[in-house]
Write a protein that holds these residues in place. Structure first.
Motif, PDB file in Angstrom:
ATOM      1  N   ILE A   2      -0.219  29.368 -15.699  1.00 20.89           N
ATOM      2  CA  ILE A   2       0.630  28.557 -16.574  1.00 20.89           C
ATOM      3  C   ILE A   2       0.656  29.212 -17.950  1.00 20.89           C
ATOM      4  O   ILE A   2      -0.372  29.586 -18.496  1.00 20.89           O
ATOM      5  CB  ILE A   2       0.113  27.111 -16.695  1.00 20.89           C
ATOM      6  N   VAL A   4       2.336  28.615 -21.865  1.00 21.37           N
ATOM      7  CA  VAL A   4       2.885  27.557 -22.704  1.00 21.37           C
ATOM      8  C   VAL A   4       3.652  28.172 -23.872  1.00 21.37           C
ATOM      9  O   VAL A   4       3.357  29.285 -24.304  1.00 21.37           O
ATOM     10  CB  VAL A   4       1.775  26.623 -23.232  1.00 21.37           C
ATOM     11  N   PHE A  64       6.050  17.196 -24.336  1.00 25.28           N
ATOM     12  CA  PHE A  64       6.500  18.159 -23.329  1.00 25.28           C
ATOM     13  C   PHE A  64       8.023  18.124 -23.294  1.00 25.28           C
ATOM     14  O   PHE A  64       8.629  17.057 -23.332  1.00 25.28           O
ATOM     15  CB  PHE A  64       5.926  17.799 -21.961  1.00 25.28           C
ATOM     16  N   MET A  67      10.147  22.881 -18.191  1.00 22.34           N
ATOM     17  CA  MET A  67       9.373  23.904 -17.495  1.00 22.34           C
ATOM     18  C   MET A  67      10.323  24.816 -16.738  1.00 22.34           C
ATOM     19  O   MET A  67      11.327  24.356 -16.185  1.00 22.34           O
ATOM     20  CB  MET A  67       8.405  23.265 -16.506  1.00 22.34           C
ATOM     21  N   ARG A  77       4.398  29.416 -14.159  1.00 25.93           N
ATOM     22  CA  ARG A  77       5.335  28.522 -14.852  1.00 25.93           C
ATOM     23  C   ARG A  77       5.192  28.676 -16.361  1.00 25.93           C
ATOM     24  O   ARG A  77       4.093  28.914 -16.875  1.00 25.93           O
ATOM     25  CB  ARG A  77       5.057  27.077 -14.470  1.00 25.93           C
ATOM     26  N   MET A  79       5.712  26.374 -19.591  1.00 21.69           N
ATOM     27  CA  MET A  79       5.883  24.994 -20.036  1.00 21.69           C
ATOM     28  C   MET A  79       6.173  25.000 -21.533  1.00 21.69           C
ATOM     29  O   MET A  79       5.410  25.587 -22.303  1.00 21.69           O
ATOM     30  CB  MET A  79       4.618  24.178 -19.766  1.00 21.69           C
TER      31      MET A  79
END
Length: 129
Positions: A2, A4, A64, A67, A77, A79
């Motif tokens: 992941i 960010v 948030f 994604m 991913r 995000m």
């Protein structure tokens, strides 16, 4: 994996940072700043750490946003979170420069592939203003 990214907003603009491309195999181009989530971190904690390391400022994660999958790595991913800078005193360590950009100007920047996809999704949901 992941990754960010922070979407900082100010006066109708968003902040982009240009990667320095100094490390071997590092992609060059513009991105929403951020980085990888390390084991034991939440995505929000990772984002605060990455921005502190890369830009020398503290942030508050607001919410948030969206994604996307990273190209070439279907299990990875990106995000995106809306975040607020706690200081305007930015000191770059992993980027060449940064710019506050109007959403309509984003297409003029050489965005990294995942960030390009992210911009499309955020714009479709009117989340860049």
């Amino acid at each position: 994996m992941i990754v960010v990214a922070a979407v900082f907003k100010k006066a109708g603009r968003v902040l982009l940072a240009e990667r320095s491309g100094q490390a071997p195999l590092t992609l060059t181009g513009w991105e929403f700043p951020g980085g990888k989530v390390e084991p034991g971190e939440t995505p929000e904690q990772a984002l605060a750490r990455e921005i502190r390391e890369e830009m020398g400022v503290a942030i508050s994660v607001v919410r948030f946003l969206e994604m996307v999958h990273l190209p070439g790595a279907p299990e990875a991913r990106l995000m995106a979170f809306e975040a607020r800078l706690e200081s305007e005193d930015i000191s770059l360590s992993s980027h060449r420069r940064y710019a506050w950009v109007e959403p309509g100007e984003l297409e003029n920047f050489n965005l990294l592939p995942a960030d390009r996809e992210l911009v499309k999704k955020l714009a479709a949901r009117n989340l860049l203003v």
